[in-house]
Write a protein that holds these residues in place. Sequence first.
Motif, mmCIF file in Angstrom:
data_model
loop_
_atom_site.group_PDB
_atom_site.id
_atom_site.type_symbol
_atom_site.label_atom_id
_atom_site.label_comp_id
_atom_site.label_asym_id
_atom_site.label_seq_id
_atom_site.Cartn_x
_atom_site.Cartn_y
_atom_site.Cartn_z
ATOM 1 N N ASN A 58 0.833 -1.212 0.000
ATOM 2 C CA ASN A 58 0.000 0.000 0.000
ATOM 3 C C ASN A 58 0.863 1.256 0.000
ATOM 4 O OD1 ASN A 58 -2.499 -1.255 -0.090
ATOM 5 N ND2 ASN A 58 -2.719 -1.315 2.125
ATOM 6 N N GLU A 61 2.414 1.582 -3.525
ATOM 7 C CA GLU A 61 1.441 2.008 -4.533
ATOM 8 C C GLU A 61 1.051 3.467 -4.356
ATOM 9 O OE1 GLU A 61 -1.848 -0.700 -4.906
ATOM 10 O OE2 GLU A 61 -0.559 -2.251 -5.764
ATOM 11 N N GLU A 62 0.944 3.906 -3.118
ATOM 12 C CA GLU A 62 0.613 5.303 -2.855
ATOM 13 C C GLU A 62 1.720 6.228 -3.366
ATOM 14 O OE1 GLU A 62 0.230 7.882 1.134
ATOM 15 O OE2 GLU A 62 -1.101 6.132 1.029
ATOM 16 N N HIS A 67 -0.053 -0.044 -9.594
ATOM 17 C CA HIS A 67 -0.710 -1.161 -8.918
ATOM 18 C C HIS A 67 -0.131 -2.472 -9.445
ATOM 19 C CE1 HIS A 67 -3.615 -3.737 -7.029
ATOM 20 N NE2 HIS A 67 -3.973 -4.222 -8.205
ATOM 21 N N ASP A 68 0.182 -3.371 -8.546
ATOM 22 C CA ASP A 68 0.673 -4.723 -8.841
ATOM 23 C C ASP A 68 1.897 -4.710 -9.762
ATOM 24 O OD1 ASP A 68 0.827 -7.427 -8.569
ATOM 25 O OD2 ASP A 68 -1.017 -7.883 -9.668
ATOM 26 N N ASP A 69 2.881 -3.944 -9.364
ATOM 27 C CA ASP A 69 4.164 -3.872 -10.075
ATOM 28 C C ASP A 69 4.751 -5.277 -10.176
ATOM 29 O OD1 ASP A 69 6.889 -3.476 -10.786
ATOM 30 O OD2 ASP A 69 6.913 -1.513 -9.801
ATOM 31 N N ASP A 130 -7.644 -10.767 -8.596
ATOM 32 C CA ASP A 130 -6.574 -10.025 -9.258
ATOM 33 C C ASP A 130 -7.112 -8.777 -9.960
ATOM 34 O OD1 ASP A 130 -3.759 -9.839 -10.204
ATOM 35 O OD2 ASP A 130 -4.689 -10.139 -12.163
ATOM 36 N N LYS A 134 -8.205 -4.053 -4.762
ATOM 37 C CA LYS A 134 -7.283 -2.922 -4.907
ATOM 38 C C LYS A 134 -6.201 -2.953 -3.836
ATOM 39 C CE LYS A 134 -9.810 -1.300 -8.206
ATOM 40 N NZ LYS A 134 -9.568 -1.986 -9.439
ATOM 41 N N GLY A 135 -5.137 -2.226 -4.089
ATOM 42 C CA GLY A 135 -4.071 -2.042 -3.110
ATOM 43 C C GLY A 135 -3.335 -3.324 -2.778
ATOM 44 N N GLY A 138 -5.257 -6.549 -2.960
ATOM 45 C CA GLY A 138 -5.402 -7.045 -4.328
ATOM 46 C C GLY A 138 -4.163 -7.767 -4.824
ATOM 47 N N VAL A 139 -3.001 -7.260 -4.453
ATOM 48 C CA VAL A 139 -1.747 -7.896 -4.874
ATOM 49 C C VAL A 139 -1.582 -9.240 -4.172
ATOM 50 C CG1 VAL A 139 0.776 -7.682 -4.877
ATOM 51 C CG2 VAL A 139 -0.642 -5.687 -5.393
#
Length: 169
Positions: A58, A61-62, A67-69, A130, A134-135, A138-139
């Motif tokens: 989180n 991503e912030e 998202h989901d690198d 997937d 989110k965040g 989600g990953v």
Amino acid sequence: MNWFFITLGYSGLSPKAPGTVGTLLSLPLGMLILIYFDAQTLFLAALLISIIAIREINKYEEKSGIHDDKRIVIDELAGMWFALSVAPAMGVGFGEMSNLQNGFLVQSLLSFVLFRYFDISKPSIIGRLDREAKGGIGVMADDIVAGFAAGILSALIWQGWLQIQNIIL
């Protein structure tokens, strides 16, 4: 943000297949925990890492807006460890690891293959998690579910194999 942690010791920086590299690193680490401790320890370690990873992802991503690198592979460790805590879910001595009769090595490798399959193909709820979660949740969520699915299927295949052997012999 702890880049070393979320990239699993920078293994996620691999130019080719970072998810597979992260899972390959996670497999022997998880097997060692099973050998020297037990399945409950591995399960609790995976749970703790998952909770910390959600927070760290989180933050990442912030900060990055991504998202989901693909470089984040701590989710692969959690998924693989959950799979191993279900199957083989047994502790063996280091010398017994290669004994195919106890199923430790076979189930560990089968869990790896099934986990990678579920993680890449994302069938059913795994794909839905997937796409929609989110965040950090989600990953992590799709890999956790993929890990449990891989572990359960691996255990079922092993038990089926043992039943077939009993019928044949």
